[in-house]
Design a protein around this motif. Structure first.
Motif, mmCIF file in Angstrom:
data_model
loop_
_atom_site.group_PDB
_atom_site.id
_atom_site.type_symbol
_atom_site.label_atom_id
_atom_site.label_comp_id
_atom_site.label_asym_id
_atom_site.label_seq_id
_atom_site.Cartn_x
_atom_site.Cartn_y
_atom_site.Cartn_z
ATOM 1 N N ASN A 145 -8.262 57.377 -14.628
ATOM 2 C CA ASN A 145 -8.496 57.149 -13.205
ATOM 3 C C ASN A 145 -9.986 56.990 -12.996
ATOM 4 O O ASN A 145 -10.774 57.735 -13.580
ATOM 5 N N ALA A 160 -7.486 61.497 -2.063
ATOM 6 C CA ALA A 160 -7.132 60.077 -1.948
ATOM 7 C C ALA A 160 -6.207 59.662 -3.084
ATOM 8 O O ALA A 160 -5.235 58.916 -2.862
ATOM 9 N N PHE A 161 -6.487 60.124 -4.292
ATOM 10 C CA PHE A 161 -5.574 59.871 -5.405
ATOM 11 C C PHE A 161 -4.157 60.344 -5.058
ATOM 12 O O PHE A 161 -3.177 59.636 -5.267
ATOM 13 N N ASN A 163 -2.765 60.926 -2.229
ATOM 14 C CA ASN A 163 -2.139 60.328 -1.049
ATOM 15 C C ASN A 163 -1.431 59.016 -1.372
ATOM 16 O O ASN A 163 -0.852 58.388 -0.482
ATOM 17 N N GLU A 164 -1.443 58.612 -2.624
ATOM 18 C CA GLU A 164 -0.748 57.401 -3.036
ATOM 19 C C GLU A 164 0.761 57.669 -3.142
ATOM 20 O O GLU A 164 1.197 58.817 -3.160
ATOM 21 N N PRO A 165 1.583 56.615 -3.200
ATOM 22 C CA PRO A 165 3.039 56.788 -3.223
ATOM 23 C C PRO A 165 3.526 57.578 -4.432
ATOM 24 O O PRO A 165 2.958 57.502 -5.521
ATOM 25 N N GLU A 166 4.600 58.310 -4.236
ATOM 26 C CA GLU A 166 5.234 59.040 -5.322
ATOM 27 C C GLU A 166 5.942 58.079 -6.269
ATOM 28 O O GLU A 166 6.392 57.011 -5.891
ATOM 29 N N GLU A 168 5.246 56.041 -8.597
ATOM 30 C CA GLU A 168 4.749 54.722 -8.942
ATOM 31 C C GLU A 168 3.611 54.906 -9.938
ATOM 32 O O GLU A 168 3.003 55.970 -10.000
ATOM 33 N N ASN A 170 0.206 54.914 -10.719
ATOM 34 C CA ASN A 170 -1.027 54.931 -9.942
ATOM 35 C C ASN A 170 -1.838 56.161 -10.332
ATOM 36 O O ASN A 170 -1.522 56.850 -11.302
ATOM 37 N N HIS A 171 -2.889 56.454 -9.567
ATOM 38 C CA HIS A 171 -3.702 57.638 -9.853
ATOM 39 C C HIS A 171 -2.860 58.909 -9.801
ATOM 40 O O HIS A 171 -3.002 59.812 -10.627
ATOM 41 N N ARG A 172 -1.996 58.970 -8.792
ATOM 42 C CA ARG A 172 -1.167 60.164 -8.595
ATOM 43 C C ARG A 172 -0.286 60.425 -9.813
ATOM 44 O O ARG A 172 -0.161 61.566 -10.271
ATOM 45 N N SER A 173 0.299 59.364 -10.359
ATOM 46 C CA SER A 173 1.200 59.568 -11.502
ATOM 47 C C SER A 173 0.426 59.988 -12.745
ATOM 48 O O SER A 173 0.958 60.741 -13.578
#
Length: 222
Positions: A145, A160-161, A163-166, A168, A170-173
């Protein structure tokens, strides 16, 4: 004006020293890789340290680093997020600090500042995995990331990371990935008052790559 830019990269594969590197590690890389969280549900501390949760994992156990620098604190933020989202993380292990990954991360943050670009692939054409390979970081799975911020804190970028969609890619995953066991964080302050944040994630044993189904995020099944 506050501005922030975020970007992530994830891959699973088979298969540097720099001035200013934060001394988060309490031991050498071998110690970092061998450190295990207390995942038997026992709380060996009298403190409320995150062991009382549905996963039975102590997310506040010794993660192989100490110190109060922002890089070290970001490791705690990642574990707080893993604790807060047990279904989505599928009880991911407590993330451990890795000095080798941290060196790669800091070098990339500094390079983005010095050469004024923002990307996982640097101006020499090197990907995160090229940089890890060049540094002798022998991972079996890795992800990265990156973020740039002006007028933000590290916690703001971490939020912010998250707050991304579950469920998917992305940073969150990357933050919640059940197969990542270690992380190195590199933060570099630029002369204009902005800073670059790089989180390099890794796994070092095929035994840590899970093959069971991920019911909450079925798209992440192996």
């Amino acid at each position: 004006m506050k501005k922030a830019t975020l970007i992530f990269w994830l891959i699973i594969i088979l298969s540097l020293g720099i001035s200013g590197l934060t001394a988060c590690a309490s031991g050498d890389d071998d110690d970092d890789e061998a450190a295990d969280a207390d995942d038997d549900g026992d709380d060996d501390s009298d403190d409320d340290d995150g062991a009382d949760n549905s996963c039975g994992i102590n997310y506040s156990a010794d993660t192989g680093r100490d110190g109060s620098a922002d890089e070290c604190g970001n490791v705690d933020m990642i574990n707080v997020d893993r604790l807060a989202h047990p279904d989505e993380s599928d009880c991911a292990p407590a993330i451990q600090w890795h000095a080798g990954l941290a060196a790669v991360a800091l070098a990339h943050s500094k390079d983005m500042c010095d050469r004024d670009f923002f990307d996982h692939v640097n101006l020499d054409g090197d990907s995160p995995f090229d940089r890890m390979d060049d540094a002798g970081v022998n991972y079996v799975a890795a992800g990265e990331n990156i973020a740039w911020g002006m007028g933000y804190t590290v916690q703001n970028l971490q939020d912010a990371f998250m707050n991304e969609p579950e469920c998917e890619l992305n940073h969150r995953s990357n933050i919640l990935a059940r197969d990542f066991t270690h992380v190195g964080v590199g933060i570099y302050d630029c002369p204009d008052g902005s800073f670059y944040l790089t989180q390099d994630f890794g796994t070092f044993s095929f035994d840590d790559i899970r093959s069971d189904s991920h019911d909450y995020c079925p798209n992440f099944e192996q």
